[in-house]
Design a protein around this motif. Structure first.
Motif, PDB file in Angstrom:
ATOM      1  N   LEU A 179    -123.119 106.030  70.845  1.00  0.00           N
ATOM      2  CA  LEU A 179    -123.076 104.690  70.593  1.00  0.00           C
ATOM      3  C   LEU A 179    -123.489 103.963  71.957  1.00  0.00           C
ATOM      4  N   ASP A 180    -124.435 103.082  71.990  1.00  0.00           N
ATOM      5  CA  ASP A 180    -124.709 102.443  73.186  1.00  0.00           C
ATOM      6  C   ASP A 180    -124.416 101.128  73.383  1.00  0.00           C
ATOM      7  N   ILE A 209    -129.069 111.071  60.747  1.00  0.00           N
ATOM      8  CA  ILE A 209    -129.057 109.943  59.948  1.00  0.00           C
ATOM      9  C   ILE A 209    -127.713 109.967  59.437  1.00  0.00           C
ATOM     10  N   VAL A 210    -127.113 111.067  59.066  1.00  0.00           N
ATOM     11  CA  VAL A 210    -125.835 111.046  58.732  1.00  0.00           C
ATOM     12  C   VAL A 210    -124.826 110.409  59.735  1.00  0.00           C
ATOM     13  N   ASP A 211    -124.996 110.857  61.031  1.00  0.00           N
ATOM     14  CA  ASP A 211    -124.120 110.238  62.056  1.00  0.00           C
ATOM     15  C   ASP A 211    -123.990 108.932  62.253  1.00  0.00           C
ATOM     16  N   GLN A 212    -125.430 108.382  62.012  1.00  0.00           N
ATOM     17  CA  GLN A 212    -125.523 106.692  62.036  1.00  0.00           C
ATOM     18  C   GLN A 212    -124.590 106.208  61.059  1.00  0.00           C
ATOM     19  N   TRP A 213    -124.401 106.811  59.632  1.00  0.00           N
ATOM     20  CA  TRP A 213    -123.717 106.309  58.805  1.00  0.00           C
ATOM     21  C   TRP A 213    -121.960 106.489  59.257  1.00  0.00           C
ATOM     22  N   VAL A 214    -122.011 107.392  59.658  1.00  0.00           N
ATOM     23  CA  VAL A 214    -120.372 108.030  60.115  1.00  0.00           C
ATOM     24  C   VAL A 214    -120.047 107.025  61.095  1.00  0.00           C
ATOM     25  N   GLN A 215    -120.576 106.673  62.212  1.00  0.00           N
ATOM     26  CA  GLN A 215    -120.048 105.990  63.252  1.00  0.00           C
ATOM     27  C   GLN A 215    -120.108 104.400  62.762  1.00  0.00           C
ATOM     28  N   ALA A 216    -121.127 103.977  62.066  1.00  0.00           N
ATOM     29  CA  ALA A 216    -120.991 102.676  61.395  1.00  0.00           C
ATOM     30  C   ALA A 216    -119.706 102.540  60.640  1.00  0.00           C
ATOM     31  N   ARG A 217    -119.472 103.523  59.654  1.00  0.00           N
ATOM     32  CA  ARG A 217    -118.372 103.546  58.803  1.00  0.00           C
ATOM     33  C   ARG A 217    -117.008 103.261  59.598  1.00  0.00           C
ATOM     34  N   ASP A 218    -117.053 104.389  60.782  1.00  0.00           N
ATOM     35  CA  ASP A 218    -115.672 104.308  61.350  1.00  0.00           C
ATOM     36  C   ASP A 218    -115.410 103.034  62.266  1.00  0.00           C
ATOM     37  N   LEU A 219    -116.580 102.187  62.809  1.00  0.00           N
ATOM     38  CA  LEU A 219    -116.461 100.977  63.038  1.00  0.00           C
ATOM     39  C   LEU A 219    -116.070  99.804  62.279  1.00  0.00           C
ATOM     40  N   ALA A 220    -116.706 100.042  60.837  1.00  0.00           N
ATOM     41  CA  ALA A 220    -116.125  99.110  59.870  1.00  0.00           C
ATOM     42  C   ALA A 220    -114.766  99.155  59.650  1.00  0.00           C
TER      43      ALA A 220
END
Ligand code: SF4
Length: 344
Positions: free
Chosen positions: A66-67, A136-147
């Motif tokens: 995540l940049d 693709i899944v990792d985008q969701w996981v990291q966005a979910r963690d941010l949320a």
């Protein structure tokens, strides 16, 4: 060792078994990573009883880095920029929903896109490759963690980010299955939407395979001549064939197909366009979603308010299916539909 470039539930389970794990161990692993967002292999063993050999192997998978995170002061949409292991940039959008504290994630399926839609920044990227299911899944996981860190809950996913999902069919479906699986992220199938600009063989394959995720088709325009200008690669297939595939899908699922329609001033929002849409759609069960174009280059503009009102009135006369206006947020941070370009 698991191959991070091509991660899918089937090979994932097969490889885990080769490592000596049973399905239960794999489920615990998915529950730790996708369900709880715990990424420390030591914690997997402690809390989820994941066998050491399995957690060691999975723990070496490279994650997206995540940049940058940019938040829109206007509507709180957030754009996340990731770097892949081979140093390519891709973008993901965290979308606030109407319910307080609820959010969804707009996922990218490719870096760049070969479909060449004239109003889309992704089409202008020079680098292109498919993303792995795990990326693709990792985008969701990291966005979910941010949320989660903001006290919000992510309950859905839309494949409407960078790329044409059906050009990366197998990995997109594998990623959607991973998000859906009940011992992982447990996103409801109806809360996952896969979008295409209209690839007929893949729409038919998707229908035949019986997936329960929602399908969205982005039309561009209702006539072949206008589609050739706006969505040139997709327009190689006549729009009537795209609508026939949409109809087959809607009838097989007994559910409406979402038709996304990007509204462009002086281009596709006239009385003729509404009439052409009505003739094209007929009695096919669809929901027509109107979305304002967002084009940072200024070449394409959204319709003026009176132009849009006249278009909606014309649609009421010509289209016998529900028509809604969809908000494309994050325009001020270039996170709206058609503006993702992974700029460094
Ligand atoms: S609108 Fe979608 S399909 Fe068209 S170029 Fe952009 S990312 Fe690709």
């Amino acid at each position: 060792m698991l191959d991070p470039r091509d991660q899918a539930p089937g090979p994932f389970l097969a490889e885990a078994r080769r490592l000596g794990a049973d399905d239960l161990a794999v489920r615990r692993l998915l529950s730790a990573i996708l369900g709880q967002g715990i990424h420390d292999p030591a914690a997997w063993g402690r809390s989820f009883q994941v066998p050491r050999r399995l957690s060691d192997a999975i723990g070496t998978l490279p994650r997206l880095r995540l940049d940058r995170v940019v938040t829109s002061p206007r509507d709180l949409f957030q754009k996340l920029r990731f770097l892949t292991g081979d140093d390519l940039a891709l973008e993901t959008v965290l979308i606030p929903l109407h319910r307080p504290g609820a959010a969804s994630v707009c996922l990218s399926s490719q870096v760049g896109c070969a479909m060449g839609c004239t109003f889309c920044a992704t089409a202008r990227m020079t680098t292109r490759r498919n993303l792995a299911a795990w990326e693709i899944v990792d985008q969701w996981v990291q966005a979910r963690d941010l949320a989660r860190s903001q006290g919000r809950r992510v309950s859905g996913a839309v494949f409407m980010g960078m790329g044409e999902p059906f050009l990366n069919y197998d990995r997109v479906l594998a990623a959607a299955e991973l998000l859906r699986c009940p011992y992982g992220a447990a996103v409801g199938a109806k809360s996952i939407t896969i979008s295409t600009v209209g690839l007929v063989p893949e729409i038919d394959r998707y229908t035949t395979e019986g997936h329960r995720f929602r399908l969205a088709i982005s039309l561009g325009a209702a006539t072949d001549a206008k589609r050739a200008r706006l969505v040139p690669v997709a327009a190689r297939t006549p729009v009537a064939q795209v609508m026939a595939a949409a109809r087959r899908h809607a009838l097989a699922r007994r559910d409406r197909v979402m038709l996304a329609y990007v509204c462009i001033r002086d281009e596709n929002v006239g009385e003729d366009d509404a009439r052409a849409l009505g003739e094209l759609i007929g009695d096919t069960p669809v929901r027509l979603d109107l979305i304002d174009v967002t084009d940072p280059t200024g070449r394409f503009l959204p319709p003026a308010p009176d132009e849009l009102k006249a278009f909606r009135d014309a649609l009421t006369r010509h289209v016998g299916q529900p028509v809604v206006r969809r908000y494309s947020g994050g325009a001020d941070i270039q996170a709206a539909c058609g503006t993702l370009a992974g700029e460094r």
